[in-house]
Design a protein around this motif. Sequence first.
Motif, PDB file in Angstrom:
ATOM      1  N   GLU A  17     -59.422  43.112  14.854  1.00 25.91           N
ATOM      2  CA  GLU A  17     -59.646  43.777  15.556  1.00 25.91           C
ATOM      3  C   GLU A  17     -59.009  42.556  17.008  1.00 25.91           C
ATOM      4  OE1 GLU A  17     -63.676  45.897  16.293  1.00 25.91           O
ATOM      5  OE2 GLU A  17     -64.312  43.648  16.026  1.00 25.91           O
ATOM      6  N   ILE A  18     -58.214  43.462  17.663  1.00 29.07           N
ATOM      7  CA  ILE A  18     -58.495  42.913  19.530  1.00 29.07           C
ATOM      8  C   ILE A  18     -58.715  43.187  20.612  1.00 29.07           C
ATOM      9  CG2 ILE A  18     -57.102  41.593  20.925  1.00 29.07           C
ATOM     10  CD1 ILE A  18     -54.445  40.994  18.633  1.00 29.07           C
ATOM     11  N   VAL A  19     -59.661  42.367  20.670  1.00 25.62           N
ATOM     12  CA  VAL A  19     -60.243  42.966  22.174  1.00 25.62           C
ATOM     13  C   VAL A  19     -59.969  42.513  23.774  1.00 25.62           C
ATOM     14  CG1 VAL A  19     -62.882  43.421  23.086  1.00 25.62           C
ATOM     15  CG2 VAL A  19     -62.826  43.422  20.560  1.00 25.62           C
ATOM     16  N   PHE A  20     -59.649  43.328  24.590  1.00 30.29           N
ATOM     17  CA  PHE A  20     -58.952  43.278  25.400  1.00 30.29           C
ATOM     18  C   PHE A  20     -60.145  43.078  26.329  1.00 30.29           C
ATOM     19  CE2 PHE A  20     -55.348  44.358  23.392  1.00 30.29           C
ATOM     20  CZ  PHE A  20     -54.208  43.086  23.832  1.00 30.29           C
ATOM     21  N   GLN A  21     -60.458  41.996  26.747  1.00 29.86           N
ATOM     22  CA  GLN A  21     -62.130  42.184  27.778  1.00 29.86           C
ATOM     23  C   GLN A  21     -61.435  41.731  29.297  1.00 29.86           C
ATOM     24  OE1 GLN A  21     -66.061  42.518  27.178  1.00 29.86           O
ATOM     25  NE2 GLN A  21     -65.648  43.137  29.167  1.00 29.86           N
ATOM     26  N   ASN A  22     -61.709  42.823  30.390  1.00 25.27           N
ATOM     27  CA  ASN A  22     -61.593  42.531  31.709  1.00 25.27           C
ATOM     28  C   ASN A  22     -62.814  42.594  32.108  1.00 25.27           C
ATOM     29  OD1 ASN A  22     -60.452  43.062  34.348  1.00 25.27           O
ATOM     30  ND2 ASN A  22     -59.537  44.757  33.636  1.00 25.27           N
ATOM     31  N   TRP A  23     -62.476  41.095  33.506  1.00 24.38           N
ATOM     32  CA  TRP A  23     -63.951  41.139  33.852  1.00 24.38           C
ATOM     33  C   TRP A  23     -63.411  40.923  35.747  1.00 24.38           C
ATOM     34  CZ3 TRP A  23     -68.478  42.382  32.589  1.00 24.38           C
ATOM     35  CH2 TRP A  23     -68.640  42.470  31.568  1.00 24.38           C
ATOM     36  N   GLN A  82     -55.976  46.072  34.412  1.00 26.88           N
ATOM     37  CA  GLN A  82     -54.856  45.096  33.397  1.00 26.88           C
ATOM     38  C   GLN A  82     -54.075  46.223  32.515  1.00 26.88           C
ATOM     39  OE1 GLN A  82     -55.475  41.537  34.089  1.00 26.88           O
ATOM     40  NE2 GLN A  82     -55.854  43.218  35.473  1.00 26.88           N
ATOM     41  N   SER A  83     -52.704  45.324  32.073  1.00 27.79           N
ATOM     42  CA  SER A  83     -52.629  46.321  31.131  1.00 27.79           C
ATOM     43  C   SER A  83     -51.427  44.942  29.856  1.00 27.79           C
ATOM     44  CB  SER A  83     -50.781  47.208  31.695  1.00 27.79           C
ATOM     45  OG  SER A  83     -50.295  47.503  31.138  1.00 27.79           O
ATOM     46  N   TRP A  84     -51.814  45.608  29.010  1.00 29.00           N
ATOM     47  CA  TRP A  84     -51.404  44.547  27.397  1.00 29.00           C
ATOM     48  C   TRP A  84     -50.232  44.607  26.657  1.00 29.00           C
ATOM     49  CZ3 TRP A  84     -53.109  39.524  27.476  1.00 29.00           C
ATOM     50  CH2 TRP A  84     -53.721  38.950  28.189  1.00 29.00           C
ATOM     51  N   HIS A  85     -49.209  44.027  26.525  1.00 28.26           N
ATOM     52  CA  HIS A  85     -48.325  43.986  25.411  1.00 28.26           C
ATOM     53  C   HIS A  85     -48.143  43.478  24.128  1.00 28.26           C
ATOM     54  CE1 HIS A  85     -44.217  46.177  23.542  1.00 28.26           C
ATOM     55  NE2 HIS A  85     -44.188  45.066  24.078  1.00 28.26           N
ATOM     56  N   ILE A  86     -47.921  43.937  22.877  1.00 26.32           N
ATOM     57  CA  ILE A  86     -47.605  42.951  21.898  1.00 26.32           C
ATOM     58  C   ILE A  86     -46.553  43.256  21.004  1.00 26.32           C
ATOM     59  CG2 ILE A  86     -48.665  41.950  20.162  1.00 26.32           C
ATOM     60  CD1 ILE A  86     -50.959  42.735  20.393  1.00 26.32           C
ATOM     61  N   ASP A  87     -45.533  41.890  21.810  1.00 27.31           N
ATOM     62  CA  ASP A  87     -44.146  42.313  20.681  1.00 27.31           C
ATOM     63  C   ASP A  87     -44.471  42.433  19.913  1.00 27.31           C
ATOM     64  OD1 ASP A  87     -42.968  42.367  23.070  1.00 27.31           O
ATOM     65  OD2 ASP A  87     -41.885  40.384  23.499  1.00 27.31           O
ATOM     66  N   GLY A  88     -43.565  43.089  18.783  1.00 22.93           N
ATOM     67  CA  GLY A  88     -43.080  43.372  17.324  1.00 22.93           C
ATOM     68  C   GLY A  88     -44.078  44.155  16.355  1.00 22.93           C
ATOM     69  N   TYR A  89     -44.899  45.139  17.062  1.00 25.79           N
ATOM     70  CA  TYR A  89     -45.835  45.793  16.659  1.00 25.79           C
ATOM     71  C   TYR A  89     -46.292  46.989  17.443  1.00 25.79           C
ATOM     72  CZ  TYR A  89     -47.069  41.769  13.486  1.00 25.79           C
ATOM     73  OH  TYR A  89     -46.753  41.528  12.073  1.00 25.79           O
ATOM     74  N   SER A  90     -46.635  47.823  16.792  1.00 24.25           N
ATOM     75  CA  SER A  90     -47.512  48.790  17.253  1.00 24.25           C
ATOM     76  C   SER A  90     -48.436  48.644  16.933  1.00 24.25           C
ATOM     77  CB  SER A  90     -47.083  49.909  16.652  1.00 24.25           C
ATOM     78  OG  SER A  90     -45.683  50.853  17.157  1.00 24.25           O
ATOM     79  N   PHE A  91     -50.075  49.450  17.549  1.00 23.93           N
ATOM     80  CA  PHE A  91     -51.452  48.596  17.155  1.00 23.93           C
ATOM     81  C   PHE A  91     -52.674  50.256  17.415  1.00 23.93           C
ATOM     82  CE2 PHE A  91     -50.370  46.866  21.028  1.00 23.93           C
ATOM     83  CZ  PHE A  91     -51.024  47.699  21.958  1.00 23.93           C
ATOM     84  N   TYR A 149     -62.448  52.770  24.070  1.00 29.30           N
ATOM     85  CA  TYR A 149     -62.395  52.084  25.546  1.00 29.30           C
ATOM     86  C   TYR A 149     -64.318  52.033  25.864  1.00 29.30           C
ATOM     87  CZ  TYR A 149     -57.274  53.543  25.337  1.00 29.30           C
ATOM     88  OH  TYR A 149     -55.855  53.908  25.479  1.00 29.30           O
ATOM     89  N   GLY A 150     -64.250  51.129  26.786  1.00 29.16           N
ATOM     90  CA  GLY A 150     -65.720  50.738  27.240  1.00 29.16           C
ATOM     91  C   GLY A 150     -65.868  50.161  28.274  1.00 29.16           C
ATOM     92  N   SER A 151     -66.767  50.600  28.690  1.00 29.82           N
ATOM     93  CA  SER A 151     -67.215  49.913  30.448  1.00 29.82           C
ATOM     94  C   SER A 151     -68.003  48.266  30.296  1.00 29.82           C
ATOM     95  CB  SER A 151     -68.545  50.415  30.611  1.00 29.82           C
ATOM     96  OG  SER A 151     -68.869  50.752  30.912  1.00 29.82           O
ATOM     97  N   GLY A 152     -68.278  47.265  30.929  1.00 36.43           N
ATOM     98  CA  GLY A 152     -69.021  46.457  30.406  1.00 36.43           C
ATOM     99  C   GLY A 152     -68.664  44.789  29.368  1.00 36.43           C
ATOM    100  N   GLN A 153     -69.319  44.650  29.020  1.00 41.62           N
ATOM    101  CA  GLN A 153     -69.083  43.611  27.860  1.00 41.62           C
ATOM    102  C   GLN A 153     -69.076  43.755  26.595  1.00 41.62           C
ATOM    103  OE1 GLN A 153     -68.746  39.914  28.440  1.00 41.62           O
ATOM    104  NE2 GLN A 153     -68.088  40.681  26.281  1.00 41.62           N
ATOM    105  N   SER A 201     -63.913  47.002  32.077  1.00 42.43           N
ATOM    106  CA  SER A 201     -64.348  46.985  31.203  1.00 42.43           C
ATOM    107  C   SER A 201     -63.771  46.259  29.840  1.00 42.43           C
ATOM    108  CB  SER A 201     -63.481  48.029  31.166  1.00 42.43           C
ATOM    109  OG  SER A 201     -64.434  49.268  32.334  1.00 42.43           O
ATOM    110  N   TRP A 202     -63.648  46.256  28.309  1.00 33.67           N
ATOM    111  CA  TRP A 202     -62.770  46.351  27.399  1.00 33.67           C
ATOM    112  C   TRP A 202     -62.097  47.967  27.051  1.00 33.67           C
ATOM    113  CZ3 TRP A 202     -64.028  49.267  23.236  1.00 33.67           C
ATOM    114  CH2 TRP A 202     -65.079  49.811  22.715  1.00 33.67           C
TER     115      TRP A 202
END
Length: 549
Positions: free
Chosen positions: A429-435, A440-449, A454-458, A484-485
């Motif tokens: 489980e990977i959580v991208f936390q944006n304060w 933000q936009s995140w990419h992971i090579d070699g994978y589909s996930f 999606y949620g707001s806050g912490q 958000s996260w």
Amino acid sequence: MRPCKCKCNVLSALILLVTFLFIASSVHCEDPYRYLTWKVTYGDIYPLGVKQQGILINGQFPGPQIDAVTNDNLIINVYNYLREPFLISWNGLQHRRNSWQDGVYGTNCPIPPGRNLTYAIQVKDQIGSYFYFPSLGMHKAAGAFGGIRIWSRPQIPVPFPSPAGDITILAGDWFKLDHRRLRRLLENGHNLPFPDGLLINGRGWNGNTFTVDQGKTYRFRISNVGLTTSINFRIQGHSLKLVEVEGSHTLQNTYSSLDVHLGQSYSVLVTADQPVKDYYMVVSTRFTRRILTTTSVLHYSYSKTGVSGPVPPGPTLDIASSVYQARTIRWNLTASGPRPNPQGSYHYGLIKPSRTIMLANSAPYINGKQRYAVNGVSYNEPDTPLKLADYFNIPGVFYVGSIPTYPNGGNNAYLQTSVMGANFHELVEIVFQNWEDSVQSWHIDGYSFFVVGYGSGQWTADSRVQYNLRDTVARCTTQVYPRSWTAIYMALDNVGMWNIRSENWGRQYLGQQLYLRVYTPSKSWRDEYPVPKNALLCGRASGRRTRPF
């Protein structure tokens, strides 16, 4: 004796038939090969009406379209005629068992000027819409990007009728400053300026015309190939029926416009069901106070009426509508995937992740210069590609665990070659936390996930009650809204050294990235292919000899 002779003849015929079928299957057992030769050169381009030095592939801007069918082998020979090193990466291609072909500096040595490199990529068990781009030195700001279409094999049904046409849309922001000046700005500790405009397929306002026949339906594959901004795509008077997201067939919801964040790709069906005339195709920036807009023309055959009236407005700063749209994008559970088994051998929602990783972005100043970081670590480019250092056991290039799996909670960011360790066959489980206040936009090579929430806050453990564990889409790039996260599940089924990065290219260039080392002690080709014989060797790997497993 006659019955015996008859039996012998039948037996001989059966042996011949089995032998023929074996030979025939042996001849056709290997998946097809497609050979491409690309020459990368400088050339004059005028995307915003101003002469610029662009980077062309075979004289084209954008570059050539790649068309492949599931399981095809792509052999792409890239010749670098620039005056600087160059690499091509493949946004969304998973390189099963083969991170050697990823085309980023963490895995590959750059192609020196005057040299070539042949990529060997199998689009194993993939379908869908993607793109390629240059990964070094802000080259992406000069061109050398293009579309990738992976078609389903003929025997695998597609959940919609064959469209009358298939059109690639490469859209995104653009700068009049050349890539070298943009690079110097970043290296001197400044952020990128606001873009000068938007492009659709390398052209500005009404620079493209797409011709359709009234009553027919067309597939548009839309990719955001820009550097800094999310975009919104729409067509005047027409609806967009979403059918595919980066390899996942979706529930066929209809939208009046579609947000496409940096690095993302979508497929929509558009039916030419309006009166015969011309219509605006519009792309505008999202979540920016100053709105940039550009257009192309959707031209009905035999139309004698050009585009007219105001350009249809789109959403601007509103976050809630974008979040709502994102949550409505669901997996089509009845559609076949690239294999006869529609949804693979497991369901993501029935497996408990083995661990949680949280990645938080930040924008610190380090040594008096603007940098960007993940969990307080700003990625520092090593002198040797990480994959080569790992393969040759070269000490001092990196160490696993050089970035924490959770934010450090402090304000003291630092430079480091960030490598996180993970075990083959884990489900994480990977959580991208944006304060921060920007998307933000995140990419992971070699994978589909699987984008489960999606949620707001912490984010907290209680946030899991919001997860979609039934029919979320699998994709390779996800957005994280301001303060958000976004949470994903990812099955670590692809051994290698894989880049996790911001798709905002200034942030990526100044450190908002890391590498995930997916490891197994096995030395089997079943798990990972060996280093290619034609691999370029550089840094501390120069002069070394590759070894077979």
